[in-house]
Design a protein around this motif. Structure first.
Motif, PDB file in Angstrom:
ATOM      1  N   UNK A 156       4.663   5.773   3.181  1.00 35.02           N
ATOM      2  CA  UNK A 156       3.372   5.880   2.518  1.00 35.02           C
ATOM      3  C   UNK A 156       2.832   7.298   2.596  1.00 35.02           C
ATOM      4  N   UNK A 157       1.632   7.495   2.080  1.00 34.72           N
ATOM      5  CA  UNK A 157       1.036   8.832   2.071  1.00 34.72           C
ATOM      6  C   UNK A 157      -0.451   8.752   2.380  1.00 34.72           C
ATOM      7  N   UNK A 158      -0.908   9.579   3.313  1.00 34.86           N
ATOM      8  CA  UNK A 158      -2.335   9.731   3.590  1.00 34.86           C
ATOM      9  C   UNK A 158      -2.885  10.745   2.594  1.00 34.86           C
ATOM     10  N   UNK A 159      -3.855  10.338   1.772  1.00 35.21           N
ATOM     11  CA  UNK A 159      -4.343  11.203   0.695  1.00 35.21           C
ATOM     12  C   UNK A 159      -5.753  11.730   0.959  1.00 35.21           C
ATOM     13  N   UNK A 160      -6.306  11.431   2.117  1.00 32.62           N
ATOM     14  CA  UNK A 160      -7.622  11.970   2.426  1.00 32.62           C
ATOM     15  C   UNK A 160      -8.182  11.412   3.719  1.00 32.62           C
ATOM     16  N   UNK A 161      -9.191  12.110   4.235  1.00 28.78           N
ATOM     17  CA  UNK A 161      -9.942  11.667   5.410  1.00 28.78           C
ATOM     18  C   UNK A 161     -11.419  11.780   5.115  1.00 28.78           C
ATOM     19  N   UNK A 162     -12.173  10.765   5.507  1.00 26.27           N
ATOM     20  CA  UNK A 162     -13.617  10.763   5.301  1.00 26.27           C
ATOM     21  C   UNK A 162     -14.302  10.637   6.657  1.00 26.27           C
ATOM     22  N   UNK A 178     -16.870  -3.636  -2.724  1.00 25.78           N
ATOM     23  CA  UNK A 178     -16.611  -4.606  -3.795  1.00 25.78           C
ATOM     24  C   UNK A 178     -17.722  -4.534  -4.853  1.00 25.78           C
ATOM     25  N   UNK A 179     -18.958  -4.364  -4.406  1.00 27.39           N
ATOM     26  CA  UNK A 179     -20.064  -4.266  -5.355  1.00 27.39           C
ATOM     27  C   UNK A 179     -19.944  -3.015  -6.224  1.00 27.39           C
ATOM     28  N   UNK A 180     -19.289  -1.989  -5.680  1.00 25.53           N
ATOM     29  CA  UNK A 180     -19.092  -0.749  -6.428  1.00 25.53           C
ATOM     30  C   UNK A 180     -17.845  -0.797  -7.302  1.00 25.53           C
ATOM     31  N   UNK A 181     -17.166  -1.941  -7.326  1.00 25.86           N
ATOM     32  CA  UNK A 181     -15.997  -2.099  -8.185  1.00 25.86           C
ATOM     33  C   UNK A 181     -14.684  -1.687  -7.563  1.00 25.86           C
ATOM     34  N   UNK A 182     -14.674  -1.447  -6.257  1.00 23.19           N
ATOM     35  CA  UNK A 182     -13.439  -1.043  -5.574  1.00 23.19           C
ATOM     36  C   UNK A 182     -12.762  -2.262  -4.957  1.00 23.19           C
ATOM     37  N   UNK A 183     -11.550  -2.549  -5.413  1.00 22.17           N
ATOM     38  CA  UNK A 183     -10.773  -3.662  -4.881  1.00 22.17           C
ATOM     39  C   UNK A 183      -9.767  -3.179  -3.840  1.00 22.17           C
ATOM     40  N   UNK A 184     -10.017  -1.997  -3.335  1.00 21.70           N
ATOM     41  CA  UNK A 184      -9.136  -1.330  -2.371  1.00 21.70           C
ATOM     42  C   UNK A 184      -8.894  -2.204  -1.145  1.00 21.70           C
ATOM     43  N   UNK A 185      -7.656  -2.232  -0.680  1.00 24.44           N
ATOM     44  CA  UNK A 185      -7.340  -2.959   0.554  1.00 24.44           C
ATOM     45  C   UNK A 185      -7.975  -2.221   1.738  1.00 24.44           C
ATOM     46  N   UNK A 230       0.839  -1.196   0.000  1.00 21.22           N
ATOM     47  CA  UNK A 230       0.000   0.000   0.000  1.00 21.22           C
ATOM     48  C   UNK A 230       0.877   1.249   0.000  1.00 21.22           C
ATOM     49  N   UNK A 231       0.613   2.151  -0.922  1.00 21.94           N
ATOM     50  CA  UNK A 231       1.354   3.410  -1.019  1.00 21.94           C
ATOM     51  C   UNK A 231       0.525   4.598  -0.550  1.00 21.94           C
ATOM     52  N   UNK A 232      -0.784   4.541  -0.783  1.00 22.88           N
ATOM     53  CA  UNK A 232      -1.669   5.645  -0.409  1.00 22.88           C
ATOM     54  C   UNK A 232      -2.856   5.104   0.384  1.00 22.88           C
ATOM     55  N   UNK A 233      -3.372   5.921   1.302  1.00 25.73           N
ATOM     56  CA  UNK A 233      -4.478   5.484   2.148  1.00 25.73           C
ATOM     57  C   UNK A 233      -5.411   6.643   2.445  1.00 25.73           C
ATOM     58  N   UNK A 234      -6.680   6.331   2.548  1.00 26.41           N
ATOM     59  CA  UNK A 234      -7.697   7.268   3.027  1.00 26.41           C
ATOM     60  C   UNK A 234      -8.148   6.785   4.406  1.00 26.41           C
ATOM     61  N   UNK A 235      -8.217   7.706   5.355  1.00 25.27           N
ATOM     62  CA  UNK A 235      -8.608   7.369   6.715  1.00 25.27           C
ATOM     63  C   UNK A 235     -10.084   7.668   6.936  1.00 25.27           C
ATOM     64  N   UNK A 236     -10.846   6.684   7.403  1.00 17.48           N
ATOM     65  CA  UNK A 236     -12.234   6.889   7.811  1.00 17.48           C
ATOM     66  C   UNK A 236     -12.229   7.219   9.304  1.00 17.48           C
ATOM     67  N   UNK A 240      -7.250   6.545  -7.564  1.00 14.24           N
ATOM     68  CA  UNK A 240      -7.899   5.885  -6.436  1.00 14.24           C
ATOM     69  C   UNK A 240      -6.859   5.471  -5.401  1.00 14.24           C
ATOM     70  N   UNK A 241      -7.174   5.573  -4.116  1.00 18.57           N
ATOM     71  CA  UNK A 241      -6.206   5.153  -3.092  1.00 18.57           C
ATOM     72  C   UNK A 241      -5.995   3.649  -3.097  1.00 18.57           C
ATOM     73  N   UNK A 242      -4.818   3.229  -2.669  1.00 18.84           N
ATOM     74  CA  UNK A 242      -4.534   1.797  -2.550  1.00 18.84           C
ATOM     75  C   UNK A 242      -5.336   1.153  -1.425  1.00 18.84           C
ATOM     76  N   UNK A 243      -5.620   1.955  -0.384  1.00 22.24           N
ATOM     77  CA  UNK A 243      -6.179   1.370   0.834  1.00 22.24           C
ATOM     78  C   UNK A 243      -7.015   2.384   1.588  1.00 22.24           C
TER      79      UNK A 243
END
Length: 388
Positions: free
Chosen positions: A189-195, A239-246, A158-164, A218-221
């Motif tokens: 790595x790099x944090x590219x967003x927060x939700x 997954x149903x939305x097509x996101x294979x994100x870790x 994982x190189x990029x991540x979004x934090x929930x 798209x973020x890796x994770x």
């Protein structure tokens, strides 16, 4: 427990011990457990593991324990009221719901009785930063969870991540993802967003998934510290939305139903990882304990079950080390006389200035929809806790 008379001074709100004399480790350990048998925290209760360990110790003659479990219904105020009753009934140690909103006031209450407050599953840093001197847990604090998971995230590419993040459960749902991001970036790595999400009980994650899909690239994770079924539903809908994100998470992922809620093995294998509190490898101490307790009819709820066994082992081990059932002597022994034998780790020690449990942190992934051990380390780059 110290023998003698407990005198309640209601006018002053104080409780003292009169004519106390030391007891021996052969005396009964009276433990109070106002636990979340029902309610939102029920999947994460340690009560079942505690009960089984008490039964095993009684059967072997290792210890005499009077364990009283009452359902707090995951209500902090009810947990406090039940803890008060148990302290009045001479419990040497009491628990509460696993968050600081019950445990801090219970610890303050228990201090007046010279008693211990414990939580097998509490991981919040507030329990170590609020000045309490009578708290014990067998779960490592959240910054260790975050650091161990961040290392695995980098190890699996994982190189990029979004934090929930959310305020749903205090620092566990907000600060823990932040600590993950802090260590993730230290490791390159790099944090590219927060939700932001509102809390527990979400059944439709589509507004948040839309935010992920709108990101380019798209973020890796993602990382989220939350509970199942919420996280299982999130994974299935991603997954149903097509996101294979870790998806990386915390001990809230430690629920046997997660893979099925998430939509099966294809949605979790090699894609979902979380830090746990014990190693589920077949043949190990945790798996053996779980199997033995299952034979006895106990409901086994993941590695958290083992933490319940651990808290009993630590209290009994410290009582033996102290040669006493006096709670103050037991607490001093916990802090200074370890390491103690455990279920979720070979040993647990509390020899540090915060008295958090020192143990290896396993990170769990999935293969064929079943949990597997991915890594087990003493994490480095741990935020908040520093020996300096």
């Amino acid at each position: 427990m110290k023998q003698g008379v407990r005198v309640k001074c209601f006018g002053l709100g104080l409780i003292g011990l009169v004519a106390a004399t030391p007891a021996t480790a052969a005396d009964t350990l009276k433990i109070g457990a106002p636990e979340s048998i029902s309610g939102e925290w029920a999947p994460y209760t340690a009560a079942h593991g505690m009960r089984c360990m008490v039964d095993l110790m009684k059967a072997s003659g290792e210890a005499t324990i009077d364990l009283k479990v009452e359902d707090s219904k995951s209500d902090p105020q009810l947990a406090i009221a039940l803890a008060q009753q148990m302290l009045d009934d001479h419990a040497i140690a009491v628990s509460g719901t696993p968050a600081s909103d019950s445990l801090i006031p219970i610890a303050q209450l228990a201090a007046g009785y010279h008693a211990i407050t414990y939580s097998a599953v509490s991981t919040q840093v507030e329990m170590f930063s609020s000045g309490l001197t009578n708290f014990v847990t067998t779960a490592v604090p959240d910054p260790f969870n975050a650091a161990a998971t961040a290392q695995v995230a980098r190890d699996v590419g994982a190189e990029t991540v979004v934090l929930f993040v959310s305020d749903a459960a205090g620092s566990w749902t907000r600060a823990l993802p932040g600590w993950f991001g802090e260590v993730f970036e230290k490791l390159g790595g790099k944090v590219v967003g927060r939700i932001e999400y509102p809390g527990f009980g979400i059944t439709d994650w589509s507004p948040f998934i839309s935010k992920l899909k709108a990101m380019s690239p798209a973020p890796d994770a993602i990382h989220i510290s939350s509970v199942n079924p919420d996280v299982g539903v999130l994974i299935r809908q991603m997954r149903a939305a097509g996101l294979d994100t870790k998806v990386f998470g915390s001990d809230g992922f430690d629920d046997a139903t997660l893979p099925s809620v998430a939509g099966g093995a294809a949605n979790v294998d090699g894609k979902v990882f979380f830090a746990a509190h014990g190693d589920p490898t077949p043949g190990g101490s945790l798996a053996t304990f779980q199997a033995e307790c299952a034979k006895r009819g106990y409901e086994v709820n993941g590695t958290l079950f083992g933490l319940g066994g651990d808290i009993v082992k630590v209290l009994v081990g410290a009582s033996k080390a102290a040669g006493s059932t006096d709670p103050e002597a037991i607490l001093a022994a916990i802090y200074t006389k370890g390491p103690f034998e455990a279920i979720t780790s070979p040993t647990i020690s509390y020899a540090n200035r915060w008295h958090y449990p020192i143990k290896q942190v396993p990170v769990i992934g999935f293969k064929d929809g079943k949990p597997i051990l991915v890594a087990k380390t003493f994490p480095k780059n741990v935020p908040v806790f520093s020996e300096k």
